[in-house]
Design a protein around this motif. Structure first.
Motif, PDB file in Angstrom:
ATOM      1  N   LEU A 133       0.832  -1.205   0.000  1.00 36.83           N
ATOM      2  CA  LEU A 133       0.000   0.000   0.000  1.00 36.83           C
ATOM      3  C   LEU A 133       0.868   1.258   0.000  1.00 36.83           C
ATOM      4  O   LEU A 133       0.539   2.260  -0.639  1.00 36.83           O
ATOM      5  N   LYS A 134       1.986   1.215   0.719  1.00 36.79           N
ATOM      6  CA  LYS A 134       2.905   2.366   0.723  1.00 36.79           C
ATOM      7  C   LYS A 134       3.517   2.566  -0.660  1.00 36.79           C
ATOM      8  O   LYS A 134       3.595   3.691  -1.163  1.00 36.79           O
ATOM      9  N   VAL A 135       3.970   1.469  -1.273  1.00 36.97           N
ATOM     10  CA  VAL A 135       4.553   1.556  -2.615  1.00 36.97           C
ATOM     11  C   VAL A 135       3.529   2.092  -3.606  1.00 36.97           C
ATOM     12  O   VAL A 135       3.844   2.910  -4.476  1.00 36.97           O
ATOM     13  N   LYS A 136       2.274   1.646  -3.450  1.00 37.09           N
ATOM     14  CA  LYS A 136       1.199   2.076  -4.347  1.00 37.09           C
ATOM     15  C   LYS A 136       0.791   3.533  -4.089  1.00 37.09           C
ATOM     16  O   LYS A 136       0.246   4.203  -4.964  1.00 37.09           O
ATOM     17  N   GLY A 137       1.061   4.010  -2.868  1.00 34.33           N
ATOM     18  CA  GLY A 137       0.678   5.373  -2.520  1.00 34.33           C
ATOM     19  C   GLY A 137      -0.753   5.509  -2.052  1.00 34.33           C
ATOM     20  O   GLY A 137      -1.314   6.615  -2.050  1.00 34.33           O
ATOM     21  N   ASP A 138      -1.360   4.380  -1.627  1.00 35.48           N
ATOM     22  CA  ASP A 138      -2.744   4.407  -1.132  1.00 35.48           C
ATOM     23  C   ASP A 138      -2.708   4.626   0.384  1.00 35.48           C
ATOM     24  O   ASP A 138      -2.842   3.704   1.177  1.00 35.48           O
ATOM     25  N   PHE A 139      -2.521   5.868   0.793  1.00 36.41           N
ATOM     26  CA  PHE A 139      -2.287   6.161   2.202  1.00 36.41           C
ATOM     27  C   PHE A 139      -3.558   6.114   3.052  1.00 36.41           C
ATOM     28  O   PHE A 139      -3.477   5.924   4.263  1.00 36.41           O
ATOM     29  N   ASN A 140      -4.717   6.272   2.441  1.00 35.36           N
ATOM     30  CA  ASN A 140      -5.963   6.133   3.201  1.00 35.36           C
ATOM     31  C   ASN A 140      -6.152   4.701   3.669  1.00 35.36           C
ATOM     32  O   ASN A 140      -6.414   4.434   4.839  1.00 35.36           O
ATOM     33  N   ALA A 141      -6.006   3.769   2.724  1.00 37.02           N
ATOM     34  CA  ALA A 141      -6.126   2.353   3.078  1.00 37.02           C
ATOM     35  C   ALA A 141      -5.006   1.951   4.030  1.00 37.02           C
ATOM     36  O   ALA A 141      -5.223   1.186   4.979  1.00 37.02           O
ATOM     37  N   LEU A 142      -3.810   2.472   3.802  1.00 38.77           N
ATOM     38  CA  LEU A 142      -2.663   2.171   4.660  1.00 38.77           C
ATOM     39  C   LEU A 142      -2.935   2.597   6.098  1.00 38.77           C
ATOM     40  O   LEU A 142      -2.704   1.830   7.041  1.00 38.77           O
ATOM     41  N   HIS A 143      -3.448   3.819   6.264  1.00 37.16           N
ATOM     42  CA  HIS A 143      -3.755   4.337   7.610  1.00 37.16           C
ATOM     43  C   HIS A 143      -4.800   3.454   8.298  1.00 37.16           C
ATOM     44  O   HIS A 143      -4.659   3.119   9.486  1.00 37.16           O
ATOM     45  N   ASN A 144      -5.828   3.073   7.563  1.00 36.89           N
ATOM     46  CA  ASN A 144      -6.888   2.239   8.146  1.00 36.89           C
ATOM     47  C   ASN A 144      -6.369   0.873   8.581  1.00 36.89           C
ATOM     48  O   ASN A 144      -6.739   0.372   9.654  1.00 36.89           O
ATOM     49  N   ILE A 145      -5.511   0.280   7.764  1.00 40.91           N
ATOM     50  CA  ILE A 145      -4.953  -1.031   8.099  1.00 40.91           C
ATOM     51  C   ILE A 145      -4.097  -0.944   9.359  1.00 40.91           C
ATOM     52  O   ILE A 145      -4.184  -1.778  10.265  1.00 40.91           O
ATOM     53  N   ILE A 146      -3.264   0.088   9.421  1.00 42.13           N
ATOM     54  CA  ILE A 146      -2.387   0.250  10.585  1.00 42.13           C
ATOM     55  C   ILE A 146      -3.207   0.458  11.854  1.00 42.13           C
ATOM     56  O   ILE A 146      -2.972  -0.195  12.874  1.00 42.13           O
ATOM     57  N   GLU A 147      -4.184   1.353  11.799  1.00 47.37           N
ATOM     58  CA  GLU A 147      -5.003   1.655  12.974  1.00 47.37           C
ATOM     59  C   GLU A 147      -5.760   0.415  13.464  1.00 47.37           C
ATOM     60  O   GLU A 147      -5.771   0.107  14.652  1.00 47.37           O
ATOM     61  N   THR A 148      -6.386  -0.276  12.514  1.00 46.44           N
ATOM     62  CA  THR A 148      -7.181  -1.463  12.872  1.00 46.44           C
ATOM     63  C   THR A 148      -6.297  -2.544  13.482  1.00 46.44           C
ATOM     64  O   THR A 148      -6.628  -3.124  14.524  1.00 46.44           O
TER      65      THR A 148
END
Length: 203
Positions: free
Chosen positions: A161-176
């Motif tokens: 997700l970081k490589v792709k630049g999808d930071f919204n999904a990245l943030h949600n995954i980390i938080e969850t």
């Protein structure tokens, strides 16, 4: 007659017609430096007259592999290096740990046809769903079969997700994940991983 060798020999033309190359007891399909791998595992319970085997399969991501191994000399990865992997039985009814048993007196053509049927209807579709990194991301976001450990899924998913630049999904995954793992050993491992990919987590 070595039943296992004969089985692999009979299957090879079918795999080659699908674009796979052979490496030992595995067949590999390359797509944009990623690999789909189908591996035939012979049981230790096999004898000269009775073959017992199952099929493992997986997907290797080149992006994850370069980061995971810190170098890129895996010209053709092994099944063990796949970031997502499974066994054929996991996608059969009731998720059995499925093994084929072939006797030396059996018709090998009949057994080969059954193996090919499972390859065509189960394994190939599951590999194709994940062969691109976008497919792996979608699988780890939405599928129950993670094909790896809980922390493995977190590491691989956040990296892609970081490589792709999808930071919204990245943030949600980390938080969850961090909320679910609070006070557990995986939380520490997750924080260490985030530092490795230049991310921070504020609890």
């Amino acid at each position: 007659m070595d039943i296992f060798k004969e089985l692999i020999k009979k299957l090879t033309p079918h795999f080659k017609s699908l674009g796979f190359s052979k490496k030992g007891n595995s067949f590999q399909l390359e797509h944009d430096k990623n690999y789909g791998i189908i591996n035939f595992q012979k049981s230790r319970e096999s004898t000269k007259d009775v073959l017992k085997f199952t099929i493992n399969f997986g997907v290797y991501s080149n992006v994850l592999g370069q980061l995971e191994y810190a170098y890129n000399n895996l010209s053709k990865p092994e099944i063990e290096q796949c970031q997502w992997s499974s066994r054929v039985g996991a996608f059969m009814a009731n998720n059995p740990d499925y093994w084929w048993i072939i006797n030396s007196t059996d018709d090998l053509n009949t057994n080969t046809a059954d193996v090919i049927d499972n390859i065509q209807n189960i394994i190939i579709p599951e590999i194709n769903k994940r062969l691109a990194d976008e497919g792996l991301i979608n699988s780890w976001l939405n599928e129950n079969n993670a094909g790896t450990t809980e922390i493995g899924r977190f590491k691989y998913l956040t990296t892609l997700l970081k490589v792709k630049g999808d930071f919204n999904a990245l943030h949600n995954i980390i938080e969850t994940f961090m909320q679910q793992m609070k006070g557990k050993p995986n939380a520490k491992l997750a924080i260490e991983h985030l530092k490795e990919i230049d991310l921070t987590y504020q609890s």
